[in-house]
Design a protein around this motif. Structure first.
Motif, PDB file in Angstrom:
ATOM      1  N   PHE A 130       2.934  -6.292  -6.982  1.00  0.00           N
ATOM      2  CA  PHE A 130       4.403  -6.336  -7.146  1.00  0.00           C
ATOM      3  C   PHE A 130       5.076  -5.155  -6.457  1.00  0.00           C
ATOM      4  CE2 PHE A 130       2.458  -8.021 -11.073  1.00  0.00           C
ATOM      5  CZ  PHE A 130       2.739  -9.361 -10.868  1.00  0.00           C
ATOM      6  N   SER A 131       4.467  -4.667  -5.386  1.00  0.00           N
ATOM      7  CA  SER A 131       5.055  -3.560  -4.633  1.00  0.00           C
ATOM      8  C   SER A 131       4.745  -3.769  -3.162  1.00  0.00           C
ATOM      9  CB  SER A 131       4.487  -2.221  -5.109  1.00  0.00           C
ATOM     10  OG  SER A 131       4.944  -1.178  -4.269  1.00  0.00           O
ATOM     11  N   ARG A 132       5.690  -3.467  -2.305  1.00  0.00           N
ATOM     12  CA  ARG A 132       5.500  -3.593  -0.865  1.00  0.00           C
ATOM     13  C   ARG A 132       5.062  -2.278  -0.229  1.00  0.00           C
ATOM     14  NH1 ARG A 132      10.728  -7.258   1.064  1.00  0.00           N
ATOM     15  NH2 ARG A 132      10.231  -9.119  -0.209  1.00  0.00           N
ATOM     16  N   THR A 133       4.805  -1.273  -1.045  1.00  0.00           N
ATOM     17  CA  THR A 133       4.379   0.020  -0.516  1.00  0.00           C
ATOM     18  C   THR A 133       3.001  -0.106   0.113  1.00  0.00           C
ATOM     19  OG1 THR A 133       5.618   1.137  -2.270  1.00  0.00           O
ATOM     20  CG2 THR A 133       3.965   2.433  -1.076  1.00  0.00           C
ATOM     21  N   MET A 134       2.881   0.363   1.376  1.00  0.00           N
ATOM     22  CA  MET A 134       1.623   0.289   2.102  1.00  0.00           C
ATOM     23  C   MET A 134       1.007   1.683   2.184  1.00  0.00           C
ATOM     24  SD  MET A 134       1.484  -2.959   2.889  1.00  0.00           S
ATOM     25  CE  MET A 134       0.294  -3.088   4.218  1.00  0.00           C
ATOM     26  N   VAL A 135      -0.304   1.717   2.118  1.00  0.00           N
ATOM     27  CA  VAL A 135      -1.042   2.971   2.257  1.00  0.00           C
ATOM     28  C   VAL A 135      -2.146   2.770   3.286  1.00  0.00           C
ATOM     29  CG1 VAL A 135      -0.557   3.755  -0.092  1.00  0.00           C
ATOM     30  CG2 VAL A 135      -2.616   2.405   0.366  1.00  0.00           C
ATOM     31  N   ASN A 136      -2.507   3.864   3.932  1.00  0.00           N
ATOM     32  CA  ASN A 136      -3.648   3.830   4.845  1.00  0.00           C
ATOM     33  C   ASN A 136      -4.854   4.379   4.087  1.00  0.00           C
ATOM     34  OD1 ASN A 136      -5.431   5.355   7.101  1.00  0.00           O
ATOM     35  ND2 ASN A 136      -4.383   3.590   7.995  1.00  0.00           N
ATOM     36  N   ALA A 137      -5.879   3.559   3.953  1.00  0.00           N
ATOM     37  CA  ALA A 137      -7.026   3.945   3.143  1.00  0.00           C
ATOM     38  C   ALA A 137      -8.299   3.348   3.701  1.00  0.00           C
ATOM     39  CB  ALA A 137      -6.823   3.492   1.689  1.00  0.00           C
ATOM     40  N   GLU A 138      -9.408   3.919   3.271  1.00  0.00           N
ATOM     41  CA  GLU A 138     -10.739   3.412   3.625  1.00  0.00           C
ATOM     42  C   GLU A 138     -11.316   2.697   2.422  1.00  0.00           C
ATOM     43  OE1 GLU A 138     -14.890   5.543   4.316  1.00  0.00           O
ATOM     44  OE2 GLU A 138     -13.588   5.768   6.071  1.00  0.00           O
TER      45      GLU A 138
END
Length: 329
Positions: free
Chosen positions: A90-98
């Motif tokens: 329920f969130s459009r926040t994107m993160v860069n992760a492995e």
């Protein structure tokens, strides 16, 4: 936990992963303590047998430690991918992760590490274990993870291995992991029996048991490969996909199996071709010959004089008896 204090609803505070596996640390410490005790008694072994004895101890303890440890490791199959993905539902926040995948015999570990670790006012560093061994309920563990509100990438990967997933790999990994573990325990038992036979010493039968240990280790790899080669759904994070390969535990088990095979075959060949060298390796050569080599000339002469005096004392009554018989005649 509200949007106003920087955290989304239904998510607890970030959990940091435990740095190491306590079971592996316990196993390694036990075998290291046993090795230390053997090293303490090393000065009591004389001659060339000291080197061969130490080599046998180190090799045997290495094989036993590997067989016992890989039962509890979680890197039989590994995979990882770096991607931009949504962090929470329920969130459009994107993160860069492995995103990492570590498959063991008893379950799967899914890791999520941010790049960088601190993003969107949170520390993104997760390591979650989902067990599927015969005493665990994967569905219940997955439901608890949903209730905890774990990040979406972890739940997405964990759902691929669930019982109701269309991928259908849950039963394959669960059954193959169970039979692989049973085979490894059998290999550990044959390793113990081979050590007892070598110490009795019954070298030929000990070599047969170490060959059986090698065969069981190879069979365990075959059992695990059945699940590895089964068709699996693609795990995608946008344009990137997570690919898996055999991990360190798989290759370490293979190397240990080949080592056991070479050791057993070498003992059999030496026993048939050059048994004296085999006895030297296992400290079964004549002890009197080694003692004579270590004795000096003074000790050897004293020992010879003592043996000659003992022989004179034994022959004196016999000579007196002969004299009496001659006088009677």
């Amino acid at each position: 936990m509200t949007l106003f204090d920087g955290s989304y609803p239904f998510y607890p505070n970030t959990r940091t992963p435990f740095p190491f596996n306590t079971t592996l640390v316990l196993i390694i410490s036990v075998f290291l303590n046993v090795l230390a005790m053997f090293i303490l008694i090393l000065p009591g072994i004389r001659g060339k047998g000291r080197f061969f004895w130490l080599l046998r101890v180190i090799t045997s303890l290495f094989i036993g430690a590997v067989i016992l440890s890989v039962n509890f490791t979680r890197d039989w199959e590994i995979g990882w991918v770096t991607a931009n993905t949504s962090y929470k539902a329920f969130s459009r926040t994107m993160v860069n992760a492995e995103i990492g995948l570590h498959i063991g015999l008893a379950g799967v570990n899914i890791t999520l590490v941010g790049n960088p670790v601190n993003q969107i006012n949170e520390t993104i560093n997760y390591n979650e274990h989902f067990a599927w061994h015969l005493g665990a309920d994967y569905t219940c563990i997955y439901a608890d993870s949903l209730a905890k509100g774990l990040p979406s990438p972890i739940l997405y990967v964990a759902e691929k291995f669930s019982k109701h997933s269309p991928c259908g790999v849950h039963s394959q990994y669960r059954i193959s992991g169970h039979y692989t573990s049973v085979t490894l325990w059998l290999a550990f038992c044959t390793w113990l029996i081979s050590n007892m036979l070598f110490s009795m010493p019954i070298l030929l039968y000990g070599s047969y048991m170490i060959l059986l240990t090698a065969a069981l280790l190879i069979c365990s790899l075959l059992f695990f490969s059945v699940a590895r080669n089964s068709p699996m759904c693609t795990i995608r994070f946008g344009p990137a996909s997570l690919q898996t390969v055999y991990g360190a535990s798989f290759w370490l088990t293979l190397a240990t199996g080949l080592l056991c095979f070479l050791l057993g075959l070498g003992v059999i060949i030496l026993n048939s071709v050059q048994p004296e060298k085999l006895k030297l390796v296992f400290n079964l050569s004549e002890e009197g010959r080694e003692e004579e080599e270590e004795e000096g000339p003074v000790q050897r002469s004293l020992r010879d004089k003592a043996s000659s005096s003992e022989q004179d004392m034994l022959l004196a009554p016999l000579s007196e008896h002969c004299k009496v018989m001659i006088t009677q005649l």
